[in-house]
Design a protein around this motif. Structure first.
Motif: not given
Length: 325
Positions: A126-144
């Motif tokens: 989110i901070a370094k990649g400038k990815v929207a929190p919704f999208i970034a955490t959606l990806g992490t949700m799937t990964i985890a």
């Protein structure tokens, strides 16, 4: 004054309540009214000490995550991965929690470390990649969630030690351990948000990120710290949950992210960031808990309960928009 009294010519007193009063105390009044209604409808079951402790025990898991979610939403973000982080941290930790293998602090440290790493990953993206929190955490949700299913071949892990299970099912002087853990996290969260520079920076970033940067605040570092904290608290919730049910499963934490977000929003934290309190989140968590418990006692189907919760979330967001207008 938030409340004014005016005496009309006919002698009647008219009470005027300002919008500021409603925005400050509306959720508390709603909670007290809900509590009173449930107490009237089911006094012999709802008002018992055992049931009240049961409510506190039930909300403690969601409440721990909601404290972390308060920080996240105040910054103007969100975290959809908390349920999956909970599941992965708990299932790995439980593999170290079998009787006579490791001391109880080992699975706890393992879980918190996993949560911290997953939260750190969110923060960096989110901070370094400038990815929207919704999208970034959606990806992490799937990964985890995928890693949770891969670990132990998708099978649950049980046969946990008595010491570990005590975290979720034990009590100290009659107070359930999960409630004690929740109270400790509440105190720490309140202190961080209200008495530290970190808390002031969280509010500043949520209020206006550009101004925060100009003021010299290391915005990226604060984002990373906030999401790392969220990961740690998700893992802690996973420890309490798995210890309470005495097993870890791949479906643990499903939908918990929505409950945590709902509690924070109902508690008055602004979805656009910059405004929110730990006290408000506690009231939001308790409101959700009393509502669920009361509807269960009334025999209301869980399907209808989901509908009711959905309308409450929408109402809370609409009220937030109205207060900012």
């Amino acid at each position: 004054m938030d409340i004014k009294q005016e005496t009309r010519k006919d002698g009647f007193v008219r009470v005027k309540v300002s919008g500021n009063f409603i925005s400050k105390y509306g959720i508390l009044i709603a909670f007290l009214m809900l509590f009173a209604v449930m107490g009237i409808l089911r006094p012999s079951t709802f008002l018992t000490v055992g049931n009240q402790l049961n409510i506190l025990r039930q909300v403690s898991i969601n409440g721990i995550m909601a404290i972390g979610m308060t920080f996240v939403i105040i910054t103007g973000g969100t975290d959809l991965s908390v349920g999956s982080m909970l599941a992965f941290a708990s299932i790995v930790a439980c593999s170290f929690a079998h009787p006579n293998e490791y001391l109880v602090f080992v699975p706890i440290i393992v879980a918190l470390l996993i949560g911290a790493l997953l939260g750190l990953f969110n923060g960096i993206v989110i901070a370094k990649g400038k990815v929207a929190p919704f999208i970034a955490t959606l990806g992490t949700m799937t990964i985890a969630r995928g890693m949770t299913q891969l670990f132990n071949g998708g099978r649950p892990i049980n046969d946990l030690s008595t010491q570990f299970n005590f975290i979720g099912g034990g009590s100290v002087i009659g107070i359930p351990v999960p409630v004690i853990v929740f109270c400790v996290i509440v105190l720490l969260g309140w202190f961080l948000l209200n008495k530290t520079r970190f808390g002031r920076y969280v509010y500043a970033i949520g209020g206006n990120e550009t101004t925060a940067k100009v003021s010299g605040i290391r915005v990226n570092s604060i984002y990373i710290m906030v999401y790392t904290l969220m990961g740690v608290l998700s893992a802690l919730s996973g420890i309490v949950l798995s210890a309470r049910v005495e097993t870890a499963t791949v479906i643990a934490g499903t939908g918990y992210e929505l409950d945590a977000i709902a509690a924070v929003i109902i508690g008055g934290t602004s979805t656009s960031g910059g405004r929110g309190t730990i006290i408000g989140t506690i009231i939001g968590v308790l409101t959700m808990g009393v509502l669920s418990n009361g509807l269960d006692l009334l025999g209301v189907s869980s399907y209808y309960q989901q509908i009711v919760k959905g309308f409450i979330i929408i109402g809370a967001v609409l009220l937030d928009k109205k207060n900012k207008a």
